[in-house]
Design a protein around this motif. Structure first.
Motif, PDB file in Angstrom:
ATOM      1  N   CYS A  30       0.830  -1.205   0.000  1.00 19.03           N
ATOM      2  CA  CYS A  30       0.000   0.000   0.000  1.00 19.03           C
ATOM      3  C   CYS A  30       0.864   1.255   0.000  1.00 19.03           C
ATOM      4  O   CYS A  30       0.625   2.191  -0.772  1.00 19.03           O
ATOM      5  CB  CYS A  30      -0.938   0.009   1.212  1.00 19.03           C
ATOM      6  SG  CYS A  30      -2.389  -1.050   1.041  1.00 19.03           S
ATOM      7  N   ILE A  31       1.858   1.291   0.867  1.00 18.22           N
ATOM      8  CA  ILE A  31       2.710   2.477   0.959  1.00 18.22           C
ATOM      9  C   ILE A  31       3.527   2.645  -0.318  1.00 18.22           C
ATOM     10  O   ILE A  31       3.749   3.772  -0.800  1.00 18.22           O
ATOM     11  CB  ILE A  31       3.619   2.393   2.213  1.00 18.22           C
ATOM     12  CG1 ILE A  31       4.034   3.802   2.670  1.00 18.22           C
ATOM     13  CG2 ILE A  31       4.840   1.565   1.991  1.00 18.22           C
ATOM     14  CD1 ILE A  31       2.976   4.519   3.435  1.00 18.22           C
ATOM     15  N   GLU A  32       3.962   1.551  -0.905  1.00 15.32           N
ATOM     16  CA  GLU A  32       4.706   1.585  -2.161  1.00 15.32           C
ATOM     17  C   GLU A  32       3.851   2.183  -3.280  1.00 15.32           C
ATOM     18  O   GLU A  32       4.288   3.072  -4.030  1.00 15.32           O
ATOM     19  CB  GLU A  32       5.139   0.163  -2.520  1.00 15.32           C
ATOM     20  CG  GLU A  32       5.766  -0.014  -3.878  1.00 15.32           C
ATOM     21  CD  GLU A  32       5.971  -1.490  -4.194  1.00 15.32           C
ATOM     22  OE1 GLU A  32       5.165  -2.060  -4.962  1.00 15.32           O
ATOM     23  OE2 GLU A  32       6.923  -2.082  -3.671  1.00 15.32           O
ATOM     24  N   THR A  33       2.617   1.695  -3.403  1.00 16.04           N
ATOM     25  CA  THR A  33       1.714   2.167  -4.450  1.00 16.04           C
ATOM     26  C   THR A  33       1.297   3.611  -4.221  1.00 16.04           C
ATOM     27  O   THR A  33       1.189   4.399  -5.167  1.00 16.04           O
ATOM     28  CB  THR A  33       0.471   1.258  -4.526  1.00 16.04           C
ATOM     29  OG1 THR A  33       0.889  -0.096  -4.699  1.00 16.04           O
ATOM     30  CG2 THR A  33      -0.432   1.661  -5.685  1.00 16.04           C
ATOM     31  N   LEU A  34       1.062   3.955  -2.958  1.00 23.08           N
ATOM     32  CA  LEU A  34       0.688   5.321  -2.628  1.00 23.08           C
ATOM     33  C   LEU A  34       1.773   6.293  -3.072  1.00 23.08           C
ATOM     34  O   LEU A  34       1.478   7.356  -3.650  1.00 23.08           O
ATOM     35  CB  LEU A  34       0.448   5.442  -1.123  1.00 23.08           C
ATOM     36  CG  LEU A  34      -0.080   6.773  -0.608  1.00 23.08           C
ATOM     37  CD1 LEU A  34      -1.475   7.053  -1.143  1.00 23.08           C
ATOM     38  CD2 LEU A  34      -0.090   6.775   0.926  1.00 23.08           C
ATOM     39  N   ASP A  48       8.168   2.875   4.802  1.00 21.81           N
ATOM     40  CA  ASP A  48       8.060   1.419   4.711  1.00 21.81           C
ATOM     41  C   ASP A  48       8.559   0.876   6.045  1.00 21.81           C
ATOM     42  O   ASP A  48       9.761   0.766   6.279  1.00 21.81           O
ATOM     43  CB  ASP A  48       8.912   0.921   3.544  1.00 21.81           C
ATOM     44  CG  ASP A  48       9.006  -0.606   3.472  1.00 21.81           C
ATOM     45  OD1 ASP A  48       8.465  -1.285   4.365  1.00 21.81           O
ATOM     46  OD2 ASP A  48       9.638  -1.109   2.524  1.00 21.81           O
ATOM     47  N   GLY A  49       7.625   0.559   6.930  1.00 23.18           N
ATOM     48  CA  GLY A  49       7.994   0.093   8.265  1.00 23.18           C
ATOM     49  C   GLY A  49       8.405  -1.358   8.310  1.00 23.18           C
ATOM     50  O   GLY A  49       9.000  -1.800   9.304  1.00 23.18           O
ATOM     51  N   GLY A  50       8.087  -2.106   7.252  1.00 28.29           N
ATOM     52  CA  GLY A  50       8.478  -3.510   7.195  1.00 28.29           C
ATOM     53  C   GLY A  50       8.149  -4.263   8.472  1.00 28.29           C
ATOM     54  O   GLY A  50       7.018  -4.269   8.948  1.00 28.29           O
ATOM     55  N   GLU A 174      14.308   5.734  -8.722  1.00 27.93           N
ATOM     56  CA  GLU A 174      14.588   4.551  -7.905  1.00 27.93           C
ATOM     57  C   GLU A 174      15.117   4.929  -6.525  1.00 27.93           C
ATOM     58  O   GLU A 174      14.737   4.334  -5.523  1.00 27.93           O
ATOM     59  CB  GLU A 174      15.590   3.648  -8.630  1.00 27.93           C
ATOM     60  CG  GLU A 174      15.845   2.330  -7.919  1.00 27.93           C
ATOM     61  CD  GLU A 174      16.645   1.360  -8.768  1.00 27.93           C
ATOM     62  OE1 GLU A 174      17.708   0.923  -8.290  1.00 27.93           O
ATOM     63  OE2 GLU A 174      16.200   1.045  -9.888  1.00 27.93           O
ATOM     64  N   HIS A 175      15.968   5.955  -6.455  1.00 26.44           N
ATOM     65  CA  HIS A 175      16.559   6.329  -5.171  1.00 26.44           C
ATOM     66  C   HIS A 175      15.560   7.021  -4.244  1.00 26.44           C
ATOM     67  O   HIS A 175      15.823   7.183  -3.060  1.00 26.44           O
ATOM     68  CB  HIS A 175      17.778   7.234  -5.387  1.00 26.44           C
ATOM     69  CG  HIS A 175      17.431   8.625  -5.838  1.00 26.44           C
ATOM     70  ND1 HIS A 175      17.225   8.948  -7.165  1.00 26.44           N
ATOM     71  CD2 HIS A 175      17.225   9.768  -5.132  1.00 26.44           C
ATOM     72  CE1 HIS A 175      16.927  10.237  -7.262  1.00 26.44           C
ATOM     73  NE2 HIS A 175      16.924  10.754  -6.056  1.00 26.44           N
ATOM     74  N   GLU A 176      14.401   7.416  -4.777  1.00 27.23           N
ATOM     75  CA  GLU A 176      13.384   8.081  -3.967  1.00 27.23           C
ATOM     76  C   GLU A 176      12.424   7.100  -3.307  1.00 27.23           C
ATOM     77  O   GLU A 176      11.641   7.473  -2.440  1.00 27.23           O
ATOM     78  CB  GLU A 176      12.572   9.059  -4.825  1.00 27.23           C
ATOM     79  CG  GLU A 176      13.358  10.206  -5.406  1.00 27.23           C
ATOM     80  CD  GLU A 176      12.526  11.069  -6.321  1.00 27.23           C
ATOM     81  OE1 GLU A 176      12.413  12.280  -6.047  1.00 27.23           O
ATOM     82  OE2 GLU A 176      11.967  10.535  -7.298  1.00 27.23           O
ATOM     83  N   SER A 177      12.460   5.858  -3.716  1.00 25.23           N
ATOM     84  CA  SER A 177      11.502   4.872  -3.234  1.00 25.23           C
ATOM     85  C   SER A 177      11.612   4.663  -1.727  1.00 25.23           C
ATOM     86  O   SER A 177      12.713   4.598  -1.178  1.00 25.23           O
ATOM     87  CB  SER A 177      11.728   3.533  -3.943  1.00 25.23           C
ATOM     88  OG  SER A 177      10.884   2.532  -3.425  1.00 25.23           O
ATOM     89  N   VAL A 178      10.447   4.564  -1.053  1.00 26.91           N
ATOM     90  CA  VAL A 178      10.460   4.343   0.392  1.00 26.91           C
ATOM     91  C   VAL A 178      10.918   2.931   0.741  1.00 26.91           C
ATOM     92  O   VAL A 178      11.340   2.667   1.863  1.00 26.91           O
ATOM     93  CB  VAL A 178       9.067   4.596   1.021  1.00 26.91           C
ATOM     94  CG1 VAL A 178       8.680   6.047   0.915  1.00 26.91           C
ATOM     95  CG2 VAL A 178       8.005   3.695   0.387  1.00 26.91           C
TER      96      VAL A 178
END
Length: 209
Positions: A30-34, A48-50, A174-178
């Motif tokens: 969800c957080i990735e898609t958001l 991304d709390g994993g 790519e470097h901005e991805s959570v």
């Protein structure tokens, strides 16, 4: 409960869970898609709390408002969404834990309450999983479909909180991805080996002979 002015406006959006165990990855997906779809005001942070558990305490204590996406075992039909708010969230997450990350995150929320650094608004958007015992697997279709409703609810809440969500006009670098770009959903599904050659129930190196 006090809410210092410097964090009153801070909005934190957390996706928690384990991508490697099928539907347990719901919150992280969800957080990735958001992040891929939306941009937000500067006072909004997506995390991304994993399965970090107690390592997330600073993010919770510094948040004025907290939105959480997670897979939760409600005992309902797979894909069912349930919303839990404010002080009920830590009690609810402790009612029926399905993984160690939920134990750790419940402790984070309880510690925030005890230290009187609990966000003034908390919303948990949880989804009932269908399958968890699929190591290396991905979201089941019913849970993946539920993501759309979960994200719509999340964006509506963030808009009401003043997060100023707008459609992302430029591709996310790519470097901005959570999260980890290598585990992005399309790449994860496209590069994983077929079930015939990959263990799907755990790490076979540790199975008894």
């Amino acid at each position: 409960m006090s809410h210092p002015a410097d964090r009153d406006n801070t909005i934190t959006v957390l996706g928690i869970g384990n991508l490697l165990w099928a539907d347990e990855g719901f919150g992280v997906r969800c957080i990735e898609t958001l992040q891929q779809r939306c941009e937000f005001a500067p006072h909004v942070q997506l995390i991304d709390g994993g399965t970090q558990g107690l390592y997330l305490i600073q993010h919770v204590q510094q948040a004025g408002r907290l939105l959480i996406f997670d897979a939760i075992d409600y005992g309902l039909a797979p894909g069912t969404l349930k919303l839990v708010e404010n002080d009920e969230v830590p009690r609810f997450m402790g009612a029926k834990k399905m993984s160690l990350h939920q134990t750790g995150f419940q402790e984070v929320l309880m510690l925030a309450l005890l230290t009187e650094q609990y966000p003034k608004d908390v919303l948990l958007i949880g989804c009932q999983p269908e399958e968890l015992e699929d190591y290396g697997g991905s979201l089941r279709p019913v849970v993946r479909s539920a993501m759309e409703d979960a994200l719509a609810l999340g964006i509506d809440t963030l808009r009401r909180w003043g997060a100023q969500p707008v459609p992302r006009m430029r591709p996310l670098a790519e470097h901005e991805s959570v999260g980890f770009a290598q585990l992005e959903l399309r790449r994860y599904e496209g590069e994983r080996p077929p079930e015939a050659v990959a263990c799907r129930v755990g790490d076979e190196r540790f199975f008894p002979a």
